[in-house]
Design a protein around this motif. Structure first.
Motif, PDB file in Angstrom:
ATOM      1  N   ARG A  44       0.846  -1.197   0.000  1.00 30.48           N
ATOM      2  CA  ARG A  44       0.000   0.000   0.000  1.00 30.48           C
ATOM      3  C   ARG A  44       0.876   1.240   0.000  1.00 30.48           C
ATOM      4  O   ARG A  44       1.853   1.320   0.740  1.00 30.48           O
ATOM      5  CB  ARG A  44      -0.906   0.019   1.237  1.00 30.48           C
ATOM      6  N   PHE A  45       0.502   2.208  -0.829  1.00 30.22           N
ATOM      7  CA  PHE A  45       1.143   3.508  -0.855  1.00 30.22           C
ATOM      8  C   PHE A  45       0.133   4.554  -0.389  1.00 30.22           C
ATOM      9  O   PHE A  45      -1.079   4.409  -0.602  1.00 30.22           O
ATOM     10  CB  PHE A  45       1.610   3.882  -2.262  1.00 30.22           C
ATOM     11  N   CYS A  46       0.635   5.622   0.214  1.00 31.69           N
ATOM     12  CA  CYS A  46      -0.250   6.694   0.629  1.00 31.69           C
ATOM     13  C   CYS A  46      -0.947   7.323  -0.563  1.00 31.69           C
ATOM     14  O   CYS A  46      -0.327   7.603  -1.602  1.00 31.69           O
ATOM     15  CB  CYS A  46       0.537   7.774   1.384  1.00 31.69           C
ATOM     16  N   ASP A  47      -2.229   7.534  -0.424  1.00 29.11           N
ATOM     17  CA  ASP A  47      -3.023   8.206  -1.434  1.00 29.11           C
ATOM     18  C   ASP A  47      -3.025   9.699  -1.151  1.00 29.11           C
ATOM     19  O   ASP A  47      -2.439  10.161  -0.155  1.00 29.11           O
ATOM     20  CB  ASP A  47      -4.442   7.637  -1.413  1.00 29.11           C
ATOM     21  N   GLU A  48      -3.701  10.454  -1.990  1.00 27.62           N
ATOM     22  CA  GLU A  48      -3.773  11.902  -1.804  1.00 27.62           C
ATOM     23  C   GLU A  48      -4.369  12.225  -0.434  1.00 27.62           C
ATOM     24  O   GLU A  48      -5.385  11.657  -0.033  1.00 27.62           O
ATOM     25  CB  GLU A  48      -4.626  12.536  -2.909  1.00 27.62           C
ATOM     26  N   GLY A  49      -3.718  13.094   0.299  1.00 25.70           N
ATOM     27  CA  GLY A  49      -4.192  13.487   1.610  1.00 25.70           C
ATOM     28  C   GLY A  49      -3.689  12.617   2.745  1.00 25.70           C
ATOM     29  O   GLY A  49      -3.963  12.911   3.916  1.00 25.70           O
ATOM     30  N   GLU A  50      -2.957  11.545   2.423  1.00 25.14           N
ATOM     31  CA  GLU A  50      -2.404  10.673   3.453  1.00 25.14           C
ATOM     32  C   GLU A  50      -0.920  10.928   3.641  1.00 25.14           C
ATOM     33  O   GLU A  50      -0.226  11.342   2.705  1.00 25.14           O
ATOM     34  CB  GLU A  50      -2.612   9.203   3.075  1.00 25.14           C
ATOM     35  N   SER A  51      -0.429  10.663   4.838  1.00 24.88           N
ATOM     36  CA  SER A  51       0.980  10.858   5.152  1.00 24.88           C
ATOM     37  C   SER A  51       1.307  10.064   6.408  1.00 24.88           C
ATOM     38  O   SER A  51       0.438   9.417   7.001  1.00 24.88           O
ATOM     39  CB  SER A  51       1.275  12.342   5.403  1.00 24.88           C
ATOM     40  N   THR A  52       2.562  10.127   6.832  1.00 29.11           N
ATOM     41  CA  THR A  52       2.920   9.485   8.097  1.00 29.11           C
ATOM     42  C   THR A  52       2.050  10.007   9.233  1.00 29.11           C
ATOM     43  O   THR A  52       1.678   9.256  10.140  1.00 29.11           O
ATOM     44  CB  THR A  52       4.402   9.747   8.444  1.00 29.11           C
ATOM     45  N   GLN A 143       6.071   6.083   5.671  1.00 32.62           N
ATOM     46  CA  GLN A 143       5.633   6.389   4.312  1.00 32.62           C
ATOM     47  C   GLN A 143       6.846   6.199   3.404  1.00 32.62           C
ATOM     48  O   GLN A 143       7.431   7.141   2.878  1.00 32.62           O
ATOM     49  CB  GLN A 143       5.087   7.817   4.204  1.00 32.62           C
ATOM     50  N   LEU A 144       7.228   4.946   3.214  1.00 31.99           N
ATOM     51  CA  LEU A 144       8.455   4.633   2.477  1.00 31.99           C
ATOM     52  C   LEU A 144       8.319   4.893   0.979  1.00 31.99           C
ATOM     53  O   LEU A 144       9.334   5.008   0.290  1.00 31.99           O
ATOM     54  CB  LEU A 144       8.847   3.175   2.737  1.00 31.99           C
ATOM     55  N   SER A 145       7.101   5.007   0.487  1.00 30.09           N
ATOM     56  CA  SER A 145       6.917   5.318  -0.934  1.00 30.09           C
ATOM     57  C   SER A 145       7.543   6.663  -1.286  1.00 30.09           C
ATOM     58  O   SER A 145       7.919   6.891  -2.442  1.00 30.09           O
ATOM     59  CB  SER A 145       5.429   5.318  -1.294  1.00 30.09           C
ATOM     60  N   ARG A 146       7.700   7.546  -0.301  1.00 28.87           N
ATOM     61  CA  ARG A 146       8.358   8.839  -0.519  1.00 28.87           C
ATOM     62  C   ARG A 146       9.844   8.677  -0.813  1.00 28.87           C
ATOM     63  O   ARG A 146      10.466   9.555  -1.411  1.00 28.87           O
ATOM     64  CB  ARG A 146       8.222   9.733   0.714  1.00 28.87           C
ATOM     65  N   LEU A 147      10.427   7.556  -0.357  1.00 24.19           N
ATOM     66  CA  LEU A 147      11.877   7.389  -0.386  1.00 24.19           C
ATOM     67  C   LEU A 147      12.344   6.370  -1.422  1.00 24.19           C
ATOM     68  O   LEU A 147      13.520   6.036  -1.460  1.00 24.19           O
ATOM     69  CB  LEU A 147      12.369   6.947   0.999  1.00 24.19           C
ATOM     70  N   MET A 148      11.444   5.889  -2.252  1.00 26.69           N
ATOM     71  CA  MET A 148      11.808   4.809  -3.163  1.00 26.69           C
ATOM     72  C   MET A 148      12.220   5.315  -4.543  1.00 26.69           C
ATOM     73  O   MET A 148      11.640   6.250  -5.073  1.00 26.69           O
ATOM     74  CB  MET A 148      10.648   3.816  -3.292  1.00 26.69           C
ATOM     75  N   ASP A 149      13.228   4.658  -5.074  1.00 28.14           N
ATOM     76  CA  ASP A 149      13.660   4.880  -6.453  1.00 28.14           C
ATOM     77  C   ASP A 149      12.881   3.908  -7.322  1.00 28.14           C
ATOM     78  O   ASP A 149      13.169   2.706  -7.350  1.00 28.14           O
ATOM     79  CB  ASP A 149      15.167   4.630  -6.566  1.00 28.14           C
ATOM     80  N   MET A 150      11.895   4.407  -8.048  1.00 33.05           N
ATOM     81  CA  MET A 150      11.020   3.530  -8.817  1.00 33.05           C
ATOM     82  C   MET A 150      11.664   3.002 -10.095  1.00 33.05           C
ATOM     83  O   MET A 150      11.013   2.329 -10.894  1.00 33.05           O
ATOM     84  CB  MET A 150       9.716   4.247  -9.136  1.00 33.05           C
ATOM     85  N   THR A 151      12.960   3.276 -10.274  1.00 27.37           N
ATOM     86  CA  THR A 151      13.702   2.657 -11.378  1.00 27.37           C
ATOM     87  C   THR A 151      14.582   1.511 -10.893  1.00 27.37           C
ATOM     88  O   THR A 151      15.218   0.838 -11.700  1.00 27.37           O
ATOM     89  CB  THR A 151      14.579   3.692 -12.099  1.00 27.37           C
ATOM     90  N   ASP A 152      14.649   1.323  -9.584  1.00 27.62           N
ATOM     91  CA  ASP A 152      15.502   0.284  -8.996  1.00 27.62           C
ATOM     92  C   ASP A 152      14.635  -0.908  -8.600  1.00 27.62           C
ATOM     93  O   ASP A 152      14.002  -0.907  -7.545  1.00 27.62           O
ATOM     94  CB  ASP A 152      16.227   0.852  -7.764  1.00 27.62           C
ATOM     95  N   ARG A 153      14.615  -1.932  -9.434  1.00 32.28           N
ATOM     96  CA  ARG A 153      13.695  -3.043  -9.198  1.00 32.28           C
ATOM     97  C   ARG A 153      14.079  -3.877  -7.976  1.00 32.28           C
ATOM     98  O   ARG A 153      13.256  -4.630  -7.467  1.00 32.28           O
ATOM     99  CB  ARG A 153      13.606  -3.952 -10.425  1.00 32.28           C
ATOM    100  N   SER A 154      15.297  -3.745  -7.494  1.00 30.73           N
ATOM    101  CA  SER A 154      15.715  -4.531  -6.340  1.00 30.73           C
ATOM    102  C   SER A 154      15.157  -3.982  -5.036  1.00 30.73           C
ATOM    103  O   SER A 154      15.089  -4.695  -4.031  1.00 30.73           O
ATOM    104  CB  SER A 154      17.245  -4.597  -6.260  1.00 30.73           C
TER     105      SER A 154
END
Length: 315
Positions: A44-52, A143-154
């Motif tokens: 799950r990733f945070c949707d609009e209006g959601e945060s830590t 909210q780790l989706s903020r910190l992810m490199d979406m080009t790094d599949r590992s």
């Protein structure tokens, strides 16, 4: 040393469901590759209006409500996170304000990565033991989706957003013991604060080796401290990083796999939130009862490890 027990739990799940097939449209991967290596099917990733902050508040309110105490009874807050939106104010200070808690209490964040919630339990035990406090609130939120490199599949396939919380009560008679440790290393890292949000980097093979040693080490240390056998423990709730890690440890320990709950298939690795989220799910499933002894075990960036033996004293 006075002890603590858990009297209420809660959790919050981020609103956006992201499957392995969804990620395969963004990066060179597929459902089979991710599932066979990690056990993760979606996150799950945070949707609009959601945060830590919104996740932490939601989980905290549920934990307080289910504990049967009032918001005014909380005497300390500790939040565990590596992904708060601000260096300061702390996540715990924002939660304090949003919940309308009293002001004359200690409120702080801890950063021990995926071991953070368990570090937080020992911190809040010390805060309550050193004061006139009775009830504390511990939250693991990311909210780790903020910190992810979406080009790094590992790495981008591994992490998700969520929060888990527990209300704890200072106790004289309940079973309790903790082990905490760290070994300085850069195998999991996020660079410091700056104008550009930095990304998670991880050496997966080294982390696997570290984790499969850390879990049995923590469990063995807790047994040595308490003299309690695994047969006397209702659940062993580990950080939900990778199904293969837990399977390896169960085999190594010759333990009952039913005592090692897994939910990373639905949430991915939520770092400091993973242990309290799994704890709350087990309570709601009716697999944890009043008086049960639990082992909580974490491992993560730092590199850190932590374990606690604690009793559930909820309704």
């Amino acid at each position: 040393m006075r002890k603590i027990s858990i009297v209420g739990t809660g959790m919050a799940v981020a609103g956006k469901r992201v499957t392995n097939d969804d990620l395969s449209k963004l990066v060179d991967t597929n459902d089979e590759w991710i599932t066979t290596r990690t056990g993760i099917k979606e996150r799950r990733f945070c949707d609009e209006g959601e945060s830590t902050y919104t996740l932490a508040e939601t989980a905290a309110r549920e934990a307080i409500a289910r504990s049967g105490i009032s918001i005014g009874d909380i005497d300390a807050i500790v939040c565990a996170t590596v992904s708060a939106e601000y260096v300061t104010p702390s996540l715990s200070c924002i939660v304090q304000r949003q919940l309308g808690l009293k002001e004359d209490i200690p409120v702080l964040d801890v950063n021990a990565a995926c071991s953070g919630f368990i570090y937080g339990l020992e911190v809040i035990r010390g805060l309550l033991d050193g004061s006139d406090g009775k009830y504390g609130l511990v939250i693991g939120c990311e909210q780790l989706s903020r910190l992810m490199d979406m080009t790094d599949r590992s790495t981008c396939v591994l992490f998700g957003d969520g929060a888990g919380a527990a209300v704890v009560k200072l106790s004289e008679e309940k079973s309790y013991a903790s082990v905490l440790g760290a070994r300085g290393g850069y195998e999991i890292r996020v660079e410091g604060a700056g104008p550009v949000v930095t990304k998670i980097k991880m050496d997966g093979s080294e982390v696997f080796k570290f984790a499969t040693a850390a879990i049995p080490k923590c469990i063995g240390a807790l047994q040595a401290k308490t003299g309690i056998s695994l047969d006397e423990v209702s659940q062993i709730i580990c950080h939900q990083a990778n199904a293969r890690i837990l399977d390896h440890c169960v085999k190594k320990l010759k333990a009952d796999p039913d005592k090692f709950y897994k939910n990373m298939d639905r949430y991915g690795n939520t770092s400091a939130a993973s242990v309290p989220m799994a704890l709350d799910e087990l309570v709601k499933l009716g697999r944890i009862h009043n008086g049960d002894k639990l082992m909580l075990v974490g491992f993560g960036g730092g590199l850190t490890w932590a374990g606690v033996l604690i009793e559930y004293d909820g309704k």
